[in-house]
Design a protein around this motif. Structure first.
Motif, PDB file in Angstrom:
ATOM      1  N   ARG A   1       0.819  -1.156  -0.024  1.00 32.91           N
ATOM      2  CA  ARG A   1       0.071   0.068   0.074  1.00 32.91           C
ATOM      3  C   ARG A   1       1.016   1.304   0.001  1.00 32.91           C
ATOM      4  O   ARG A   1       1.984   1.216   0.651  1.00 32.91           O
ATOM      5  CB  ARG A   1      -0.914  -0.023   0.961  1.00 32.91           C
ATOM      6  CG  ARG A   1      -0.247  -0.356   2.506  1.00 32.91           C
ATOM      7  CD  ARG A   1      -1.371  -0.128   3.573  1.00 32.91           C
ATOM      8  NE  ARG A   1      -0.869  -0.706   4.949  1.00 32.91           N
ATOM      9  CZ  ARG A   1       0.063  -0.063   5.678  1.00 32.91           C
ATOM     10  NH1 ARG A   1       0.322   1.026   5.582  1.00 32.91           N
ATOM     11  NH2 ARG A   1       0.447  -0.572   6.747  1.00 32.91           N
ATOM     12  N   SER A   2       0.536   2.428  -0.725  1.00 32.60           N
ATOM     13  CA  SER A   2       1.289   3.533  -1.050  1.00 32.60           C
ATOM     14  C   SER A   2       1.073   4.440   0.374  1.00 32.60           C
ATOM     15  O   SER A   2       1.912   4.933   0.550  1.00 32.60           O
ATOM     16  CB  SER A   2       0.871   4.258  -2.082  1.00 32.60           C
ATOM     17  OG  SER A   2      -0.564   4.379  -1.977  1.00 32.60           O
ATOM     18  N   GLU A   3      -0.015   4.221   1.195  1.00 30.75           N
ATOM     19  CA  GLU A   3      -0.104   5.021   2.285  1.00 30.75           C
ATOM     20  C   GLU A   3      -1.104   4.331   3.325  1.00 30.75           C
ATOM     21  O   GLU A   3      -1.900   3.435   2.878  1.00 30.75           O
ATOM     22  CB  GLU A   3      -0.909   6.408   1.868  1.00 30.75           C
ATOM     23  CG  GLU A   3      -2.055   6.224   1.105  1.00 30.75           C
ATOM     24  CD  GLU A   3      -2.772   7.484   0.603  1.00 30.75           C
ATOM     25  OE1 GLU A   3      -2.473   8.561   1.063  1.00 30.75           O
ATOM     26  OE2 GLU A   3      -3.455   7.575  -0.379  1.00 30.75           O
ATOM     27  N   PRO A   4      -0.842   4.474   4.600  1.00 28.07           N
ATOM     28  CA  PRO A   4      -1.407   3.531   5.683  1.00 28.07           C
ATOM     29  C   PRO A   4      -2.871   4.208   5.923  1.00 28.07           C
ATOM     30  O   PRO A   4      -3.378   4.539   6.978  1.00 28.07           O
ATOM     31  CB  PRO A   4      -0.369   3.935   6.671  1.00 28.07           C
ATOM     32  CG  PRO A   4       0.111   5.062   6.504  1.00 28.07           C
ATOM     33  CD  PRO A   4       0.088   5.543   5.061  1.00 28.07           C
ATOM     34  N   ASN A   5      -3.741   4.127   4.788  1.00 31.58           N
ATOM     35  CA  ASN A   5      -5.153   4.543   5.224  1.00 31.58           C
ATOM     36  C   ASN A   5      -6.041   3.711   4.493  1.00 31.58           C
ATOM     37  O   ASN A   5      -5.559   2.845   3.325  1.00 31.58           O
ATOM     38  CB  ASN A   5      -5.437   6.038   4.973  1.00 31.58           C
ATOM     39  CG  ASN A   5      -4.770   6.642   3.822  1.00 31.58           C
ATOM     40  OD1 ASN A   5      -4.740   5.648   2.574  1.00 31.58           O
ATOM     41  ND2 ASN A   5      -4.616   7.704   3.629  1.00 31.58           N
TER      42      ASN A   5
ATOM     43  N   GLY B   1      -5.185   4.102   0.632  1.00 28.31           N
ATOM     44  CA  GLY B   1      -3.942   3.166   0.272  1.00 28.31           C
ATOM     45  C   GLY B   1      -4.250   1.601   0.020  1.00 28.31           C
ATOM     46  O   GLY B   1      -3.857   0.759  -0.779  1.00 28.31           O
ATOM     47  N   TRP B   2      -5.198   1.118   0.855  1.00 26.54           N
ATOM     48  CA  TRP B   2      -5.511  -0.208   0.820  1.00 26.54           C
ATOM     49  C   TRP B   2      -6.243  -0.465  -0.305  1.00 26.54           C
ATOM     50  O   TRP B   2      -6.236  -1.554  -1.068  1.00 26.54           O
ATOM     51  CB  TRP B   2      -6.211  -0.861   1.977  1.00 26.54           C
ATOM     52  CG  TRP B   2      -5.328  -0.872   3.221  1.00 26.54           C
ATOM     53  CD1 TRP B   2      -4.805   0.017   4.171  1.00 26.54           C
ATOM     54  CD2 TRP B   2      -4.653  -2.194   3.629  1.00 26.54           C
ATOM     55  NE1 TRP B   2      -4.039  -0.541   5.208  1.00 26.54           N
ATOM     56  CE2 TRP B   2      -4.052  -1.944   4.908  1.00 26.54           C
ATOM     57  CE3 TRP B   2      -4.794  -3.646   3.097  1.00 26.54           C
ATOM     58  CZ2 TRP B   2      -3.319  -2.863   5.478  1.00 26.54           C
ATOM     59  CZ3 TRP B   2      -4.119  -4.727   3.932  1.00 26.54           C
ATOM     60  CH2 TRP B   2      -3.329  -4.136   5.198  1.00 26.54           C
TER      61      TRP B   2
END
Ligand SMILES: [Zn+2]
Length: 275
Positions: A130-134, A137-138
């Motif tokens: 995932r590119s970002e932890p939110n 992102g998922w």
């Protein structure tokens, strides 16, 4: 050595994390619903010995043995006994079948992190971080995993594939089982439809004997999270269709430990002495 079992059989398992059974229906999840009509779609209760977490539930689904066998009780897989109870992708790979493992964002399924990987061996292993932890992102990781897996399924048609999508579970954790959870399930269902279309688009599809399973690991509390033995958490589900699975017949999966045997049987029991 006896001749090999018929080779024109294929299997695809689509693993969807944390999708509540009561979320499924023709409006929210039309692809999964229609797929179930072609075979079965039924609740599967997580057995009493299994903590209602992703790690132990996916381990049971992948290996066909329970916690007493695989030894995984949390989302850290350290100390597992997977060498004695290998996952179905590994069993097929070791028997010489072409296999695909495509995992979105949750590392221990596919990578040596947190005691993983749960899936030890695969001919082709794809992990999309995932590119970002939110949730965004998922969600993006699920979409990229779907795009990649659909391309491979349509072009190469591996004998056995496991595709894992995780955004619905994250939505549950972040927001509870409300509107965002339902919206994420709609997106997840479209991805399932894409994967099914990829298989069905193969020119030789009708001759390839596809058994397809769509399965979740656990549910969620209304407020989100795994909880314990609440029915909305312990009620997982599975859907399957393929040769020998007749629409309207009783479900052939009633426990999470029955999925790996069903998949391997559909492939002609690769790796066993009577193959
Ligand atoms: Zn989970």
């Amino acid at each position: 050595m006896l001749p090999s079992a018929p080779t024109l059989c294929h299997a695809l398992v689509i693993g969807l994390d944390g999708v509540r059974f009561d979320l499924l229906g023709p409006d929210t999840t039309p692809s999964i619903w229609a797929f179930g009509q072609a075979g079965f779609l039924a609740p599967v209760t997580i057995d009493q010995a299994t903590p209602t977490w992703s790690g132990p539930c996916w381990a049971t689904i992948a290996t066909g043995t329970g916690v007493a066998g695989h030894g995984i009780t949390t989302n850290d897989l350290t100390g597992h006994r997977l060498a004695d109870h290998p996952d179905f992708v590994t069993v097929a790979t070791r028997a010489g079948l072409s296999t695909l493992l495509a995992v979105s964002a949750w590392a221990p399924l596919a990578l040596p992190e947190d005691g993983g990987p749960l899936f030890a061996e695969a001919t082709r292993r794809e992990f999309v971080a995932r590119s970002e932890p939110n949730l965004a992102g998922w969600d993006a990781a699920d979409q990229a995993t779907t795009d990649l897996a659909a391309e491979i399924l349509a072009r190469d048609g591996p004998r056995l594939s496991f595709v894992y999508l995780g955004a619905v579970d994250i939505a549950g954790h972040l927001t509870g089982a409300g509107a965002a959870y339902r919206d994420t399930a709609r997106a997840c269902d479209r991805r399932v439809g894409r994967l099914l279309d990829a298989v069905r688009s193969r020119p030789s599809y009708e001759q390839e004997g596809w058994t397809i399973v769509v399965v979740t690991d656990h549910g969620h509390l209304d407020q989100g999270g795994h909880g314990g033995r609440e029915p909305e958490v312990t009620t997982a589900w599975a859907a399957a269709a393929g040769p020998g699975i007749h629409p309207g017949a009783p479900p052939v999966i009633t426990g999470q430990d029955q999925i790996a045997p069903l998949v391997l049987a559909a492939l002609g029991h690769p790796g066993t002495s009577d193959m």
